[in-house]
Design a protein around this motif. Structure first.
Motif, PDB file in Angstrom:
ATOM      1  N   ASN A  13       1.382  -3.909 -10.367  1.00 47.19           N
ATOM      2  CA  ASN A  13       1.236  -3.976  -8.907  1.00 47.19           C
ATOM      3  C   ASN A  13      -0.100  -3.382  -8.458  1.00 47.19           C
ATOM      4  O   ASN A  13      -0.150  -2.572  -7.529  1.00 47.19           O
ATOM      5  CB  ASN A  13       2.418  -3.249  -8.250  1.00 47.19           C
ATOM      6  N   LEU A  14      -1.167  -3.784  -9.133  1.00 50.18           N
ATOM      7  CA  LEU A  14      -2.482  -3.199  -8.831  1.00 50.18           C
ATOM      8  C   LEU A  14      -3.010  -3.756  -7.510  1.00 50.18           C
ATOM      9  O   LEU A  14      -3.298  -4.942  -7.378  1.00 50.18           O
ATOM     10  CB  LEU A  14      -3.474  -3.492  -9.963  1.00 50.18           C
ATOM     11  N   LYS A  15      -3.114  -2.851  -6.551  1.00 51.61           N
ATOM     12  CA  LYS A  15      -3.600  -3.204  -5.216  1.00 51.61           C
ATOM     13  C   LYS A  15      -4.819  -2.376  -4.886  1.00 51.61           C
ATOM     14  O   LYS A  15      -4.868  -1.188  -5.198  1.00 51.61           O
ATOM     15  CB  LYS A  15      -2.530  -2.919  -4.152  1.00 51.61           C
ATOM     16  N   LYS A  16      -5.760  -3.051  -4.257  1.00 51.79           N
ATOM     17  CA  LYS A  16      -6.996  -2.359  -3.865  1.00 51.79           C
ATOM     18  C   LYS A  16      -7.483  -2.988  -2.570  1.00 51.79           C
ATOM     19  O   LYS A  16      -7.528  -4.213  -2.442  1.00 51.79           O
ATOM     20  CB  LYS A  16      -8.028  -2.562  -4.980  1.00 51.79           C
ATOM     21  N   ALA A  17      -7.832  -2.155  -1.623  1.00 51.55           N
ATOM     22  CA  ALA A  17      -8.344  -2.672  -0.353  1.00 51.55           C
ATOM     23  C   ALA A  17      -9.552  -1.858   0.072  1.00 51.55           C
ATOM     24  O   ALA A  17      -9.668  -0.669  -0.267  1.00 51.55           O
ATOM     25  CB  ALA A  17      -7.261  -2.599   0.720  1.00 51.55           C
ATOM     26  N   TYR A  18     -10.458  -2.511   0.743  1.00 49.06           N
ATOM     27  CA  TYR A  18     -11.531  -1.808   1.451  1.00 49.06           C
ATOM     28  C   TYR A  18     -11.217  -1.963   2.937  1.00 49.06           C
ATOM     29  O   TYR A  18     -11.376  -3.054   3.475  1.00 49.06           O
ATOM     30  CB  TYR A  18     -12.894  -2.409   1.136  1.00 49.06           C
ATOM     31  N   GLY A  19     -10.735  -0.911   3.555  1.00 51.80           N
ATOM     32  CA  GLY A  19     -10.325  -1.030   4.951  1.00 51.80           C
ATOM     33  C   GLY A  19      -9.252  -2.105   5.081  1.00 51.80           C
ATOM     34  O   GLY A  19      -8.248  -2.062   4.377  1.00 51.80           O
ATOM     35  N   ASP A  20      -9.484  -3.075   5.947  1.00 49.22           N
ATOM     36  CA  ASP A  20      -8.503  -4.133   6.174  1.00 49.22           C
ATOM     37  C   ASP A  20      -8.594  -5.247   5.138  1.00 49.22           C
ATOM     38  O   ASP A  20      -7.760  -6.147   5.116  1.00 49.22           O
ATOM     39  CB  ASP A  20      -8.734  -4.780   7.560  1.00 49.22           C
ATOM     40  N   PHE A  21      -9.626  -5.194   4.313  1.00 47.93           N
ATOM     41  CA  PHE A  21      -9.860  -6.301   3.398  1.00 47.93           C
ATOM     42  C   PHE A  21      -9.237  -6.002   2.026  1.00 47.93           C
ATOM     43  O   PHE A  21      -9.613  -5.060   1.340  1.00 47.93           O
ATOM     44  CB  PHE A  21     -11.367  -6.545   3.251  1.00 47.93           C
ATOM     45  N   THR A  22      -8.241  -6.803   1.660  1.00 48.83           N
ATOM     46  CA  THR A  22      -7.566  -6.601   0.375  1.00 48.83           C
ATOM     47  C   THR A  22      -8.305  -7.360  -0.719  1.00 48.83           C
ATOM     48  O   THR A  22      -8.503  -8.575  -0.619  1.00 48.83           O
ATOM     49  CB  THR A  22      -6.103  -7.078   0.463  1.00 48.83           C
ATOM     50  N   VAL A  23      -8.725  -6.618  -1.738  1.00 45.38           N
ATOM     51  CA  VAL A  23      -9.488  -7.211  -2.845  1.00 45.38           C
ATOM     52  C   VAL A  23      -8.560  -7.614  -3.986  1.00 45.38           C
ATOM     53  O   VAL A  23      -8.734  -8.660  -4.596  1.00 45.38           O
ATOM     54  CB  VAL A  23     -10.531  -6.204  -3.377  1.00 45.38           C
ATOM     55  N   LEU A  24      -7.553  -6.772  -4.269  1.00 42.04           N
ATOM     56  CA  LEU A  24      -6.575  -7.083  -5.321  1.00 42.04           C
ATOM     57  C   LEU A  24      -5.180  -7.019  -4.698  1.00 42.04           C
ATOM     58  O   LEU A  24      -4.820  -6.021  -4.071  1.00 42.04           O
ATOM     59  CB  LEU A  24      -6.685  -6.086  -6.479  1.00 42.04           C
ATOM     60  N   HIS A  25      -4.410  -8.085  -4.906  1.00 44.47           N
ATOM     61  CA  HIS A  25      -3.135  -8.244  -4.199  1.00 44.47           C
ATOM     62  C   HIS A  25      -1.929  -7.940  -5.076  1.00 44.47           C
ATOM     63  O   HIS A  25      -0.967  -8.706  -5.106  1.00 44.47           O
ATOM     64  CB  HIS A  25      -3.004  -9.685  -3.703  1.00 44.47           C
ATOM     65  N   GLY A  26      -1.982  -6.890  -5.889  1.00 48.61           N
ATOM     66  CA  GLY A  26      -0.776  -6.582  -6.676  1.00 48.61           C
ATOM     67  C   GLY A  26      -0.780  -7.308  -8.000  1.00 48.61           C
ATOM     68  O   GLY A  26       0.048  -8.193  -8.237  1.00 48.61           O
ATOM     69  N   ILE A  27      -1.700  -6.931  -8.865  1.00 53.17           N
ATOM     70  CA  ILE A  27      -1.829  -7.606 -10.168  1.00 53.17           C
ATOM     71  C   ILE A  27      -0.945  -6.924 -11.205  1.00 53.17           C
ATOM     72  O   ILE A  27      -0.902  -5.698 -11.291  1.00 53.17           O
ATOM     73  CB  ILE A  27      -3.315  -7.608 -10.596  1.00 53.17           C
ATOM     74  N   ASP A  28      -0.217  -7.743 -11.962  1.00 52.62           N
ATOM     75  CA  ASP A  28       0.572  -7.262 -13.099  1.00 52.62           C
ATOM     76  C   ASP A  28      -0.017  -7.879 -14.358  1.00 52.62           C
ATOM     77  O   ASP A  28      -0.189  -9.095 -14.424  1.00 52.62           O
ATOM     78  CB  ASP A  28       2.037  -7.715 -12.970  1.00 52.62           C
TER      79      ASP A  28
END
Ligand code: ADP
Ligand code: MG
Length: 247
Positions: A13-28
């Motif tokens: 569930n790898l998630k990464k965002a910069y402010g409102d911008f989501t770069v990674l949406h929950g990677i398994d």
């Protein structure tokens, strides 16, 4: 790759965002010990962010987890131990410009492991020989070609005897005639049992060397499979469109 190799890197569930911008949406993603994984996909799809999260050069969401050999990749006292197991090679080499080639390769084992200068030097020279540049040992990075500098960067990463090697477009900054010499070193490395995750646009290399190819788009893994599955019979329209544009 050995049959039924154990999982070495476990990404949940790898998630990464910069402010409102989501770069990674929950990677398994699970990566086996000794596996060679090539990550491909359009610019901006999150490939660099994904591999930079693996040694926590980028932080990530609290609800996400990455483990390497059972150790969590999170802030805290264990992070240095995890990082010591993971070598990284960048697009722009990132060598220390004020140090000779051999000093670049000696530095981390001396600083991080307390290896003696004598031992670090003989190991460094052996690694430089392995990547085909022992004659350049006393030169400075700026005196070397891009292909030579990138081979030094690989030797420097290997000096810590990592269990995992991450490569972020290692040949993208090179003049075309130097791409092959760096890919040759990586191809040799792929036979040694070290786990490799390689972000690359070199589709021929990926087809030849990868155990698995991962296609990313929009911060998601769209499709993953053997090189033959991805390159010869991609299932997703986005994969087909990407491959049509680059092949
Ligand atoms: P790739 O390596 O696939 O080209 P990146 O992982 O570098 O993609 O970037 C994914 C997305 O995250 C891009 O849209 C990029 O603009 C954005 N991004 C990367 N780093 C930052 C940052 N420091 N601040 C804001 N946005 C970023
Ligand atoms: Mg990138």
């Amino acid at each position: 790759m050995a049959e039924k190799a154990r999982t070495q890197i476990s990404i949940r569930n790898l998630k990464k965002a910069y402010g409102d911008f989501t770069v990674l949406h929950g990677i398994d993603l699970d990566i086996a010990e000794g596996e060679v994984v090539c990550v491909v996909g359009p610019s901006g799809s999150g490939k660099s962010t994904l591999i930079r999260c693996i040694n926590r050069l980028e932080g990530f969401s609290e609800e996400s987890s990455i483990e390497i050999d059972g150790l969590p990749v999170k802030r805290g006292p264990e992070l240095a131990q995890v990082r010591a197991e993971v070598g990284m090679v960048f697009q722009n080499f990132n060598l220390f410009p004020h140090m000779s080639v051999v000093r670049n390769v000696m530095l981390a084992p001396m600083r991080v492991r307390g290896t003696s200068a004598e031992k670090a030097r003989s190991h460094a020279l052996a690694l430089l020989k392995r990547v085909g540049i022992s004659e350049q040992a006393e030169k400075y990075p700026a005196q070397l070609s891009g292909g030579q500098q990138q081979r030094v960067a690989i030797a420097r990463a290997l000096a810590m005897e990592p269990r995992v090697m991450l490569f972020d477009e290692p040949t993208s900054a090179l003049d075309p005639e130097m791409v092959g010499e760096v890919l040759d070193v990586m191809r040799d490395l792929a036979g040694t049992g070290v786990t490799m995750i390689i972000v690359t646009h070199e589709m021929g290399f990926a087809r030849q060397v990868a155990d698995r190819v991962i296609f990313m788009d929009g911060g998601r893994v769209v499709e993953a499979g053997t090189p033959a599955a991805i390159f010869d019979s991609p299932q997703e329209a986005r994969t087909r469109d990407f491959l049509r544009a680059v092949l």
